[in-house]
Design a protein around this motif. Structure first.
Motif, mmCIF file in Angstrom:
data_model
loop_
_atom_site.group_PDB
_atom_site.id
_atom_site.type_symbol
_atom_site.label_atom_id
_atom_site.label_comp_id
_atom_site.label_asym_id
_atom_site.label_seq_id
_atom_site.Cartn_x
_atom_site.Cartn_y
_atom_site.Cartn_z
ATOM 1 N N PRO A 240 0.717 -0.820 -0.105
ATOM 2 C CA PRO A 240 -0.380 0.025 -0.217
ATOM 3 C C PRO A 240 0.499 1.396 -0.195
ATOM 4 O O PRO A 240 1.931 0.815 0.455
ATOM 5 C CB PRO A 240 -0.524 -0.227 1.083
ATOM 6 N N ALA A 241 0.294 2.356 0.064
ATOM 7 C CA ALA A 241 0.828 3.546 -0.093
ATOM 8 C C ALA A 241 1.288 3.750 1.487
ATOM 9 O O ALA A 241 0.317 3.222 2.271
ATOM 10 C CB ALA A 241 -0.705 5.306 -0.030
ATOM 11 N N GLN A 242 2.436 4.556 1.435
ATOM 12 C CA GLN A 242 3.313 4.675 2.715
ATOM 13 C C GLN A 242 3.634 6.101 3.778
ATOM 14 O O GLN A 242 2.958 7.112 2.779
ATOM 15 C CB GLN A 242 4.540 3.893 2.763
ATOM 16 N N LYS A 243 3.222 6.576 4.668
ATOM 17 C CA LYS A 243 3.638 6.829 5.629
ATOM 18 C C LYS A 243 4.701 6.737 6.498
ATOM 19 O O LYS A 243 4.968 5.829 6.772
ATOM 20 C CB LYS A 243 2.882 7.887 5.672
ATOM 21 N N ALA A 244 4.830 7.837 7.252
ATOM 22 C CA ALA A 244 6.201 7.771 8.679
ATOM 23 C C ALA A 244 5.455 7.071 9.556
ATOM 24 O O ALA A 244 4.068 6.967 9.848
ATOM 25 C CB ALA A 244 6.808 9.006 8.838
ATOM 26 N N GLY A 245 6.085 6.034 10.166
ATOM 27 C CA GLY A 245 5.808 5.248 11.357
ATOM 28 C C GLY A 245 5.071 5.959 12.863
ATOM 29 O O GLY A 245 5.303 7.268 12.443
ATOM 30 N N ARG A 246 4.156 5.516 13.134
ATOM 31 C CA ARG A 246 3.322 6.413 14.239
ATOM 32 C C ARG A 246 3.972 7.271 15.022
ATOM 33 O O ARG A 246 3.096 8.031 15.127
ATOM 34 C CB ARG A 246 2.354 4.940 14.827
ATOM 35 N N ILE A 247 5.092 6.952 15.377
ATOM 36 C CA ILE A 247 5.972 7.291 16.831
ATOM 37 C C ILE A 247 5.794 9.205 16.324
ATOM 38 O O ILE A 247 5.667 9.866 16.953
ATOM 39 C CB ILE A 247 6.550 6.728 17.423
#
Length: 422
Positions: A280-287
């Motif tokens: 899938p499309a990605q983003k920075a790790g939650r923290i």
């Protein structure tokens, strides 16, 4: 650019040797404290260099929930049967034993930037003077309709290596003869731009050996992708007739999956498949989002020291950072970590800090002994990490050149993992 293990480690050693001896900062609570969240290519490197080069003057804590780290790079070779899972697994014992790093296997669940503390799932609260975030990626919810993290055991992403890599490999090996493998590729930007296409190559390699009448469907929302001409040349040479790529002009921007039915709907055309790898499309790790240092999906940073644009005492490395021209790769994270480590050590111990310089190379394997690469050097500007110059493998290269490129990648892997963990 040609690198082997010795060359790669020597670059870091030369930089470290050129820095002045650290002096402990007197600030009322003893040693200055650095907390690093994430034990991958960025976090492990930063923790090791800060602890090693400060010679004990800085208290370093590395927070990483996993006791074994599996590199995303080279995991495609595991799927192809060209390496073992143990070969891409690394542990943190040397960081603790050799450099005095406090390695904590727990989840970071909160950051209080005003109080300069990190809260862990187990209840501990860690104070810091400098915080380094290197959490890697998470996935954008709803990016591929029909898929969620809850469906990852039926349609694995395998973009965080380890058990997901094992699962995807097992599914591929269990495909019926003449079956169909599908991949839903991610939109830009994402971790390791050549990664999905190396994976297609490695899946094709293993199917050619075990299931030669199988077919591969690549559903890709992007007009173009990294090293496209090199991959397509290689696919025609090694796997002619096996791989079909569906791009945005044929509906790849309108894709839905059904994990229960094992189908992929491409702009209204429903395709039955036997294995479906959804990236899938990605983003920075939650923290990073919890810490309040993201703007949209990524965390903007200052190029000179990888500090967050939201907080100068927080630094963000690797895949999570929005930094400019560098790709999201293990090599890039390692390079950024060394710049960050030098800057953090300088701020806390008043040691000398040199102008930031960055390098990156991304290798990909198309078939055994057929390796290609792309890379560049970069510098820090006021606006971003900016590309200075670059290089890329050429179509039509001879077999000896491609074999040498693959062997170079093996030397680099040995070098970067030693630079992180030894």
């Amino acid at each position: 650019m040609t690198l082997n293990r010795r060359d790669f480690i020597a670059v870091g050693a030369a930089t470290a040797a050129s820095l002045s001896a650290p002096a402990v900062l007197a600030d009322g609570h003893g040693k200055p404290r650095v907390v690093v969240i994430g034990g991958g290519s960025g976090g492990a490197t930063a923790a090791r260099y800060i602890a090693k080069d400060s010679k004990g003057a800085i208290d370093v804590t590395l927070v990483e929930p996993s006791r074994a780290y599996f590199t995303c790079y080279f995991s495609n070779l595991y799927i192809a049967g060209l390496t073992e899972l143990d070969d891409i697994s690394h542990t943190y014992g040397a960081l603790a034993a050799k450099y005095g790093i406090n390695v904590v296997h727990d989840w970071a669940v909160d950051v209080d930037r005003a109080a300069r503390t990190v809260s862990l799932a187990g209840g501990a609260v860690l104070p810091y003077d400098k915080l380094i975030l290197s959490p890697g990626i998470d996935f954008v919810e709803g990016a591929v309709p029909g898929w969620s993290v809850a469906a990852q055991n039926k349609m694995p992403h395998a973009y965080k290596a380890g058990s997901q890599s094992e699962l995807l490999k097992a599914q591929i090996m269990a495909m019926p003869q003449g079956g169909r493998f599908a991949m839903v590729a991610p939109p830009d930007p994402f971790r390791c731009p050549p990664g999905p296409y190396e994976r297609i190559s490695m899946v094709a390699h293993v199917l050619k050996q075990t299931n030669p009448t199988a077919k591969i469907l690549l559903v890709d929302p992007k007009e173009t992708f990294s090293k496209q001409a090199l991959f397509e040349e290689g696919w025609e040479r090694h796997y002619s007739g096996m791989i079909e790529r569906v791009g945005p002009d044929f509906g790849a921007t309108n894709v839905t999956v059904d994990p229960e039915a094992m189908t992929v709907d491409i702009d209204g055309s429903v395709e039955a498949v036997d294995v479906c790898n959804v990236i899938p499309a990605q983003k920075a790790g939650r923290i990073a989002d919890v810490a309040g240092v993201t703007d949209g999906n990524w965390a903007p940073v200052n190029a000179a020291d990888m500090s967050s644009k939201a907080d100068p005492d927080v630094h963000v490395l690797g895949d999570a950072a929005q930094q400019g021209d560098m790709p999201k790769s293990g090599f890039a994270a390692n390079s950024q970590a060394k710049v960050c480590a030098m800057a953090v050590r300088g701020a806390l111990t008043d040691s000398k800090v040199f102008p930031a310089k960055f390098t990156n190379t991304c290798w990909s394997l198309i078939a055994p002994d057929d390796g290609v690469k792309v890379g560049a050097t970069y510098e820090a500007t006021a606006e971003k990490i900016a590309k200075v110059d670059g290089f890329v493998s050429q179509t039509g290269e001879d077999a000896a050149t491609r074999k040498a490129t693959y062997e170079e990648s093996v030397g680099w892997y040995a070098g970067i993992t030693a630079d992180m963990f030894n």
